[in-house]
Motif scaffolding. Structure first.
Motif, PDB file in Angstrom:
ATOM      1  N   LYS A   1      55.635  35.032  34.156  1.00 40.83           N
ATOM      2  CA  LYS A   1      55.604  33.733  34.486  1.00 40.83           C
ATOM      3  C   LYS A   1      55.803  33.195  35.965  1.00 40.83           C
ATOM      4  N   ARG A   2      56.985  33.660  36.613  1.00 46.55           N
ATOM      5  CA  ARG A   2      57.376  33.238  37.744  1.00 46.55           C
ATOM      6  C   ARG A   2      56.555  33.956  38.771  1.00 46.55           C
ATOM      7  N   SER A   3      55.552  34.701  38.538  1.00 41.66           N
ATOM      8  CA  SER A   3      55.041  35.682  39.688  1.00 41.66           C
ATOM      9  C   SER A   3      53.786  34.823  40.097  1.00 41.66           C
ATOM     10  N   SER A   4      53.076  35.181  41.267  1.00 37.01           N
ATOM     11  CA  SER A   4      52.146  34.487  41.724  1.00 37.01           C
ATOM     12  C   SER A   4      50.691  35.069  41.144  1.00 37.01           C
ATOM     13  N   ALA A   5      50.931  36.257  40.320  1.00 38.57           N
ATOM     14  CA  ALA A   5      49.889  36.868  39.752  1.00 38.57           C
ATOM     15  C   ALA A   5      49.778  36.558  38.386  1.00 38.57           C
ATOM     16  N   TYR A   6      50.753  35.662  37.746  1.00 37.78           N
ATOM     17  CA  TYR A   6      50.561  35.407  36.440  1.00 37.78           C
ATOM     18  C   TYR A   6      49.056  34.864  35.964  1.00 37.78           C
ATOM     19  N   ASN A   7      48.513  35.468  34.915  1.00 32.05           N
ATOM     20  CA  ASN A   7      47.330  35.269  34.658  1.00 32.05           C
ATOM     21  C   ASN A   7      47.154  34.105  33.741  1.00 32.05           C
ATOM     22  N   LYS A   8      47.667  33.059  33.960  1.00 34.22           N
ATOM     23  CA  LYS A   8      47.765  31.878  32.966  1.00 34.22           C
ATOM     24  C   LYS A   8      46.303  31.519  32.563  1.00 34.22           C
ATOM     25  N   GLY A   9      46.257  31.124  31.243  1.00 35.72           N
ATOM     26  CA  GLY A   9      44.995  30.538  30.689  1.00 35.72           C
ATOM     27  C   GLY A   9      44.006  31.646  30.524  1.00 35.72           C
ATOM     28  N   LYS A  10      44.146  32.943  31.036  1.00 33.02           N
ATOM     29  CA  LYS A  10      42.993  33.901  30.812  1.00 33.02           C
ATOM     30  C   LYS A  10      43.702  35.144  30.147  1.00 33.02           C
ATOM     31  N   VAL A  11      42.579  36.051  29.734  1.00 32.85           N
ATOM     32  CA  VAL A  11      42.836  37.239  29.021  1.00 32.85           C
ATOM     33  C   VAL A  11      42.315  38.437  29.833  1.00 32.85           C
ATOM     34  N   PHE A  12      41.726  38.046  30.933  1.00 37.84           N
ATOM     35  CA  PHE A  12      41.112  39.003  31.714  1.00 37.84           C
ATOM     36  C   PHE A  12      41.161  38.562  33.205  1.00 37.84           C
ATOM     37  N   ILE A  13      40.658  39.462  34.284  1.00 36.78           N
ATOM     38  CA  ILE A  13      41.054  39.279  35.701  1.00 36.78           C
ATOM     39  C   ILE A  13      39.600  38.434  36.107  1.00 36.78           C
ATOM     40  N   HIS A  14      38.542  38.554  35.572  1.00 38.29           N
ATOM     41  CA  HIS A  14      37.291  38.067  35.741  1.00 38.29           C
ATOM     42  C   HIS A  14      37.500  36.536  36.104  1.00 38.29           C
ATOM     43  N   GLY A  15      37.468  36.009  37.505  1.00 41.03           N
ATOM     44  CA  GLY A  15      37.555  34.654  37.787  1.00 41.03           C
ATOM     45  C   GLY A  15      38.751  34.343  37.893  1.00 41.03           C
ATOM     46  N   ALA A  16      39.761  35.329  37.967  1.00 39.81           N
ATOM     47  CA  ALA A  16      41.211  34.835  38.156  1.00 39.81           C
ATOM     48  C   ALA A  16      41.639  34.706  39.578  1.00 39.81           C
ATOM     49  N   THR A  17      43.188  34.874  39.791  1.00 35.29           N
ATOM     50  CA  THR A  17      43.478  34.529  41.053  1.00 35.29           C
ATOM     51  C   THR A  17      43.356  35.911  42.031  1.00 35.29           C
ATOM     52  N   GLU A  18      43.367  35.672  43.293  1.00 38.60           N
ATOM     53  CA  GLU A  18      43.193  36.718  44.271  1.00 38.60           C
ATOM     54  C   GLU A  18      44.439  37.612  44.066  1.00 38.60           C
ATOM     55  N   SER A  19      45.602  37.151  43.637  1.00 33.53           N
ATOM     56  CA  SER A  19      46.981  37.769  43.533  1.00 33.53           C
ATOM     57  C   SER A  19      46.859  38.567  42.158  1.00 33.53           C
ATOM     58  N   THR A  20      46.271  38.026  40.910  1.00 32.35           N
ATOM     59  CA  THR A  20      45.906  38.730  39.666  1.00 32.35           C
ATOM     60  C   THR A  20      45.370  39.852  39.947  1.00 32.35           C
ATOM     61  N   ALA A  21      44.175  39.679  40.567  1.00 33.43           N
ATOM     62  CA  ALA A  21      43.096  40.597  40.883  1.00 33.43           C
ATOM     63  C   ALA A  21      43.662  41.690  41.621  1.00 33.43           C
ATOM     64  N   SER A  22      44.650  41.523  42.963  1.00 36.82           N
ATOM     65  CA  SER A  22      45.232  42.602  43.785  1.00 36.82           C
ATOM     66  C   SER A  22      46.194  43.229  42.725  1.00 36.82           C
ATOM     67  N   ALA A  23      46.997  42.672  41.746  1.00 33.80           N
ATOM     68  CA  ALA A  23      47.691  43.609  41.001  1.00 33.80           C
ATOM     69  C   ALA A  23      46.983  44.519  40.102  1.00 33.80           C
ATOM     70  N   TYR A  24      45.904  44.103  39.698  1.00 37.43           N
ATOM     71  CA  TYR A  24      45.161  45.089  38.864  1.00 37.43           C
ATOM     72  C   TYR A  24      44.599  46.137  39.498  1.00 37.43           C
ATOM     73  N   LYS A  25      44.115  45.775  40.787  1.00 34.97           N
ATOM     74  CA  LYS A  25      43.713  46.884  41.588  1.00 34.97           C
ATOM     75  C   LYS A  25      44.702  47.913  41.913  1.00 34.97           C
ATOM     76  N   THR A  26      45.834  47.627  42.225  1.00 30.77           N
ATOM     77  CA  THR A  26      47.025  48.244  42.644  1.00 30.77           C
ATOM     78  C   THR A  26      47.383  49.116  41.623  1.00 30.77           C
ATOM     79  N   GLN A  27      47.233  48.780  40.251  1.00 31.52           N
ATOM     80  CA  GLN A  27      47.692  49.378  39.093  1.00 31.52           C
ATOM     81  C   GLN A  27      46.600  50.381  38.858  1.00 31.52           C
ATOM     82  N   PHE A  28      45.525  50.335  39.084  1.00 35.89           N
ATOM     83  CA  PHE A  28      44.219  51.159  38.668  1.00 35.89           C
ATOM     84  C   PHE A  28      44.391  52.184  39.830  1.00 35.89           C
TER      85      PHE A  28
END
Length: 387
Positions: free
Chosen positions: A186-213
């Motif tokens: 919750k305290r992270s800028s990548a917190y995917n609040k309100g969503k269950v996937f990264i489509h249309g999410a914030t740039e920080s969320t998408a960046s976290a997913y890219k790094t994990q991949f």
């Protein structure tokens, strides 16, 4: 028995123990909802065969078996078909080179939660068990290879060093080893609040997913570089995207980021779950760009890139009557459930899972024409040889 309802995707260990395509042979099973994957795989057979033509043949064929692995095999007939294609192609190569074909072994590998029982029930019987290899290869309606299942994550070692000739993996590498921890913090800028996937999410969320991949793919390549034989090759296919923007997940985004997302919101608005329950569920999937994939392969340095391209796979919806909106809605809902249903069941329970996918079906039915027109999958296709 439903597993514990706490957040199943926070822990890498928990996700690994739970993640699987829907088993069995029921209406929402992966076995009955992977026709699109079969169509897409068949459309890429010429690329697979090009990869197989790069594999080094052994002249001492009676001493060392030729070993094939399908990573992320799941439980339908698709994996059996592909393994059969691989082995028959290699037999032809040996014969055309004037060499006696070796014995063949095929390893079907997936997480331990995979429905291996359904998979093995679909295997043809071994040809002329106890007979010669020549008799085995000549048999019709039987398999001409020894088969075994290998449970475990393909992000770690699974096989002895220098033991495998061909690795194949289709429609699996887009599944991450875990949801990035920052995405559910919750305290992270990548917190995917309100969503269950990264489509249309914030740039920080998408960046976290890219790094994990990219971390996961690097681990995959390190493991395979130790297991593959000199002269061996890999053929890899995963969901991909054409947009450079990782928040635009293409076909995966339309599958999980639109009506599926809205169905989760419905449950919250109707008071069936609270918003935190939704926000702690994230689909652990990332559709990479060609550049995302290439960066990792080149950084690893163990494999030569024979081919690396984006391939248009088509729609994941296979319907008999495209004009029947209800059928299109059911097809989308069962497709979503076949690949994510196990995680949903564990997170909110069977009853609420039924409610969720009923809402997915209703929403998809009301947008049937748009889905048929726009829902297209693109795949990253990689043909790699061990350097």
């Amino acid at each position: 028995m439903v597993p514990s309802r706490d957040n199943v995707v926070v822990s890498n260990l928990k996700l690994e123990k739970l993640l699987s395509m829907k088993g069995g042979k029921g209406e929402s099973s992966y076995a009955n909802n992977s026709q699109a994957q079969a169509i897409h795989a068949r459309s890429m057979l010429h690329l697979l065969e090009e990869t197989l033509d790069k594999v080094q043949l052994n002249s001492w064929t009676h001493e060392v078996p030729f070993q094939v692995v399908d990573l992320g095999c799941s439980s339908g007939n698709n994996t059996i078909y592909i393994v059969d294609v691989i082995i028959k192609h290699m037999i032809k190569r040996y014969e055309s080179s004037g060499l006696d074909p070796p014995e063949f072994s095929a390893f079907f590998s997936d997480l331990s939660s995979n429905d291996f029982n359904t998979l093995f029930q679909g295997l043809p019987p071994l040809a002329n068990y106890g007979g010669s290899m020549e008799e085995c290869l000549a048999a019709s309606g039987h398999r001409n290879y020894f088969a075994a299942g290998v449970p475990g994550s393909f992000y770690r070692r699974l096989f002895p060093s220098r033991s495998i000739d061909v690795f194949h993996s289709a429609f699996s590498l887009h599944w991450l080893s875990q949801v990035p921890e920052s995405v559910i913090e919750k305290r992270s800028s990548a917190y995917n609040k309100g969503k269950v996937f990264i489509h249309g999410a914030t740039e920080s969320t998408a960046s976290a997913y890219k790094t994990q991949f990219q971390c996961d793919l690097a681990a995959f390549l390190r493991a395979r570089s130790q297991e593959i034989k000199r002269g061996g090759s890999m053929f890899l296919v995963c969901l991909g995207r054409t947009s450079p923007d990782p928040t635009d997940q293409g076909g995966a985004g339309l599958l999980f980021g639109t009506h599926y997302q809205d169905a989760w919101d419905d449950l919250v608005q109707e008071g069936l779950i609270n918003s935190e329950k939704r926000d702690t569920f994230n689909i652990p999937v990332y559709a990479p760009s060609l550049q995302d994939f290439r960066e990792v392969v080149e950084a690893n340095g163990s494999f030569l890139i024979n081919k690396l391209e984006v391939f248009k796979g088509g729609s994941p919806l296979v319907v008999d009557c495209p004009d029947d909106a209800a059928e299109v809605g059911r097809a989308l809902a069962t497709s979503c459930r076949s690949v994510s249903g196990v995680l949903v069941d564990a997170h909110i329970g069977d009853r609420l899972s039924d409610e969720l996918f009923l809402r997915v079906e209703r929403r998809a039915s009301s947008h049937a024409k748009e889905l048929l027109e726009k829902l297209q999958f693109f795949h990253i296709v990689a043909s790699l040889s061990f350097a």
